[in-house]
Design an enzyme around this catalytic site. Structure first.
Site, PDB file in Angstrom:
ATOM      1  N   LYS A 147      -1.773   7.182   0.201  1.00 24.00           N
ATOM      2  CA  LYS A 147      -2.581   6.277  -0.749  1.00 24.00           C
ATOM      3  C   LYS A 147      -3.939   5.863   0.206  1.00 24.00           C
ATOM      4  O   LYS A 147      -3.436   5.062   1.050  1.00 24.00           O
ATOM      5  CB  LYS A 147      -1.943   5.339  -1.256  1.00 24.00           C
ATOM      6  CG  LYS A 147      -1.915   5.271  -2.761  1.00 24.00           C
ATOM      7  CD  LYS A 147      -1.025   4.288  -3.124  1.00 24.00           C
ATOM      8  CE  LYS A 147      -0.875   4.072  -4.796  1.00 24.00           C
ATOM      9  NZ  LYS A 147      -0.164   2.803  -4.959  1.00 24.00           N
TER      10      LYS A 147
HETATM   11  C1  E4P Z   1      -0.705   2.031  -8.188  1.00 24.91           C
HETATM   12  O1  E4P Z   1      -0.508   3.026  -7.769  1.00 24.91           O
HETATM   13  C2  E4P Z   1      -0.299   0.550  -7.917  1.00 24.91           C
HETATM   14  O2  E4P Z   1       1.161   0.564  -7.052  1.00 24.91           O
HETATM   15  C3  E4P Z   1       0.254  -0.240  -9.193  1.00 24.91           C
HETATM   16  O3  E4P Z   1       0.165   0.442 -10.524  1.00 24.91           O
HETATM   17  C4  E4P Z   1      -0.534  -1.752  -9.057  1.00 24.91           C
HETATM   18  O4  E4P Z   1      -0.046  -2.451 -10.084  1.00 24.91           O
HETATM   19  P1  E4P Z   1      -0.101  -4.051 -10.360  1.00 24.91           P
HETATM   20  O5  E4P Z   1      -1.536  -4.410 -10.820  1.00 24.91           O
HETATM   21  O6  E4P Z   1       0.920  -4.225 -11.297  1.00 24.91           O
HETATM   22  O7  E4P Z   1       0.074  -4.550  -8.967  1.00 24.91           O
END
Ligand code: E4P
Length: 214
Positions: free
Chosen positions: A83
């Site tokens: 990522k």
């Molecule tokens: C996506 O890959 C992220 O890990 C995640 O969806 C972030 O979500 P949040 O806004 O609930 O932290």
């Protein structure tokens, strides 16, 4: 639309994986920091549980360090997807890593143009954050719709992961708008399978069955 689990909790991932509908996992530094143990060991265990892409995020923000960290993460397991946050050095890192066969999930996407740029840099996935847009008074789901439309018009193969999902309606609308994947926190999975009429209906069937004579 496929389902990923958005969690780094081994027990939750194991439980949900038993349903047989989980195609992958996404983690992030915040999720991993909530868990005990070495993050690399946790990611390795996740890869052994779920047979699909597992996203692991770099914490470096400079191109050279991002690329170095990305290689270390990719070495954990063949299913690791790195990522990369959508920042200027990140764009270069997406290009560099994708050209070297490392799959990239571009994270922290908040508008369709960011998604298009990430795709053009070679990202395998883009992750628009719906819930965080809703939190600041925007319409998170509308960017899922727009990104899917842009990728369809321009025949772009990058897959759209609806991320930052807060409730079942985000999942429903992401599916209708054509997201390829929704990455869903464990609590939302349990909300998704619940319907009061299912419980009432089952109770009635079981009661009637008990009353049956002979
Ligand atoms: C996506 O890959 C992220 O890990 C995640 O969806 C972030 O979500 P949040 O806004 O609930 O932290």
């Amino acid at each position: 639309m496929k389902f990923f689990v958005d969690s780094a909790n081994i027990e939750e991932i194991k439980k949900l994986n038993e349903w047989g509908i989980i195609s992958g996992v996404t983690t992030n530094p915040s999720l991993l920091s909530k868990e005990k143990g070495n993050p690399y060991d946790i990611l390795r265990q996740i890869c052994e549980i779920v047979k699909g892409p597992v996203s692991a995020e770099v914490t470096a923000v400079k191109f050279e360090e991002m690329v170095e960290e990305a290689h270390r993460l990719a070495d954990i397991h063949p299913n690791i997807v790195v990522k990369i946050p959508f920042i200027e050095d990140g764009i270069k890192a997406i290009k560099y890593l994708s050209e070297r066969g490392i799959s990239v999930n571009t994270t922290l996407i908040f508008n369709p143009i960011q998604a298009l740029i990430a795709a053009r840099a070679g990202a395998r996935y883009v992750s628009p954050f719906i819930g965080r847009l809703d939190d600041v008074g925007h319409d998170g789901l509308s960017i899922i719709k727009e990104i899917v439309e842009i990728f369809t018009i321009h025949e772009i193969e990058t897959e759209v992961i609806a991320a930052s999902i807060r409730h079942p309606r985000h999942v429903l609308m992401s599916a209708l708008y054509g997201a390829h994947i929704a990455t869903i926190p464990p609590n939302v999975f349990y909300q998704m399978i619940k319907h009061p009429l299912t419980d009432i209906g089952l109770q009635k069937f079981l009661e009637d069955w008990k009353k049956k004579e002979g």
